[in-house]
Design an enzyme around this catalytic site. Sequence first.
Site, PDB file in Angstrom:
ATOM      1  N   ASP A   9       2.959 -15.341   0.149  1.00 27.83           N
ATOM      2  CA  ASP A   9       3.339 -16.830   0.133  1.00 27.83           C
ATOM      3  C   ASP A   9       2.416 -17.379   1.243  1.00 27.83           C
ATOM      4  O   ASP A   9       1.966 -16.423   2.092  1.00 27.83           O
ATOM      5  CB  ASP A   9       4.668 -17.085   0.545  1.00 27.83           C
ATOM      6  CG  ASP A   9       4.946 -18.599   0.398  1.00 27.83           C
ATOM      7  OD1 ASP A   9       4.447 -19.526   0.013  1.00 27.83           O
ATOM      8  OD2 ASP A   9       5.640 -19.005   1.577  1.00 27.83           O
ATOM      9  N   ASP A  11       2.594 -20.611   3.473  1.00 23.49           N
ATOM     10  CA  ASP A  11       3.197 -21.323   4.246  1.00 23.49           C
ATOM     11  C   ASP A  11       4.468 -20.577   5.234  1.00 23.49           C
ATOM     12  O   ASP A  11       5.271 -20.299   4.533  1.00 23.49           O
ATOM     13  CB  ASP A  11       3.850 -22.692   3.721  1.00 23.49           C
ATOM     14  CG  ASP A  11       3.505 -23.921   4.606  1.00 23.49           C
ATOM     15  OD1 ASP A  11       2.817 -23.817   5.626  1.00 23.49           O
ATOM     16  OD2 ASP A  11       3.719 -24.972   4.191  1.00 23.49           O
ATOM     17  N   GLY A  46       9.499 -23.940   0.402  1.00 19.44           N
ATOM     18  CA  GLY A  46       8.956 -23.187  -0.998  1.00 19.44           C
ATOM     19  C   GLY A  46       9.295 -23.957  -2.103  1.00 19.44           C
ATOM     20  O   GLY A  46       9.202 -23.474  -3.283  1.00 19.44           O
ATOM     21  N   ILE A  47       9.598 -25.399  -2.132  1.00 19.35           N
ATOM     22  CA  ILE A  47      10.077 -25.985  -3.393  1.00 19.35           C
ATOM     23  C   ILE A  47       8.848 -27.202  -3.532  1.00 19.35           C
ATOM     24  O   ILE A  47       8.142 -27.637  -2.463  1.00 19.35           O
ATOM     25  CB  ILE A  47      11.288 -27.104  -2.929  1.00 19.35           C
ATOM     26  CG1 ILE A  47      12.226 -26.030  -2.864  1.00 19.35           C
ATOM     27  CG2 ILE A  47      11.631 -27.948  -3.926  1.00 19.35           C
ATOM     28  CD1 ILE A  47      13.746 -26.658  -2.558  1.00 19.35           C
ATOM     29  N   ASP A 172       8.668 -16.424   3.456  1.00 16.95           N
ATOM     30  CA  ASP A 172       9.652 -16.945   4.493  1.00 16.95           C
ATOM     31  C   ASP A 172      10.754 -17.862   4.026  1.00 16.95           C
ATOM     32  O   ASP A 172      11.456 -18.437   4.911  1.00 16.95           O
ATOM     33  CB  ASP A 172       8.791 -17.535   5.511  1.00 16.95           C
ATOM     34  CG  ASP A 172       8.292 -18.822   4.855  1.00 16.95           C
ATOM     35  OD1 ASP A 172       8.399 -19.852   5.926  1.00 16.95           O
ATOM     36  OD2 ASP A 172       7.974 -19.163   4.099  1.00 16.95           O
TER      37      ASP A 172
END
Length: 227
Positions: A9, A11, A46-47, A172
Site C-alpha cells: 500500500d 499511504d 484505505g477507503i 497499515d
Amino acid sequence: MKPQAVIFDLDGVITDTAHLHFVAWRTVAAEAGIVIDEHFNDGLKGISRMASLERILRHGGKEAEFDQAAREAVAARKNAIYVEALSQLTPESVLPGIPALLAELKAQGVKIGLASVSLNAPAILRALGLQTHFDFCADAGKLRRSKPDPEIFLAACAGLNVTPAQCIGVEDAQAGIEAINASGMLSVGIGKGLRQADLLLESTVELTWSRLQHFWNQQQREHAPSH
C-alpha cells in the site's frame, strides 16, 4: 525460499500523507458545516474518495443536501487541496527503512508492486523519487470495488505476473489487511490495533528483508503438507 513479490500500500507504508488527507477533508467538511477530527479521519484510511465523502456527510447528517453532482464537486475540491499539499513531498518524505527494503528486494530478484486506491499514486511516487523502484502499480482508476475487496491486490499480482499465494502484501489499514487476506496473499500490518494480519509490526523501521524472509519461511513450513 522467498516470495515472488512484495506488494505495498502507499499511504502509511511508503510515505505518510494521512495528515495531508485529513487537512483537505477537514477543510471541505467545514465548508459544508461538518466538523471532523483526527480520530474520525482514522476511519477513512484505505477507503476511496467518494466512500470517504459519504461517511463525512453521514457523520454530519447532510446526506440529503448533496446530490451526486454536488458530491463530485466536493470530492474534486478535496482532491485539489490535497494535490496542492503533495507538492511539499520530497524523497525525505519516504518512511524510515523503506528505501533500504526496496533496494534489497530488487537485489534479491523479488518483484515490487503497488496496490494503492489513491488516484494520485503515480504523482506521489514521482515526488518521492521512487517511481523506478516499482515493477507494477495497479491502476486505482480501473477499480470497480474498493478495499476490503481484494480487487486491487489481485490486479497488482496480475500485472506482476505472479500468483497471490507466492506474495506478501503490506498495509497499515484494517480494510487493506482484509483485502490482502481475501486475495490469498500473506499479510503484513504496520501499526497498532490491526486484526488478522499474519505479521504485525509497529513501524516501517521493523520492515526489513531479513524479517520478511524469516516470516515467509516460517509460514511456508507451517503450511507445508505433511507426509
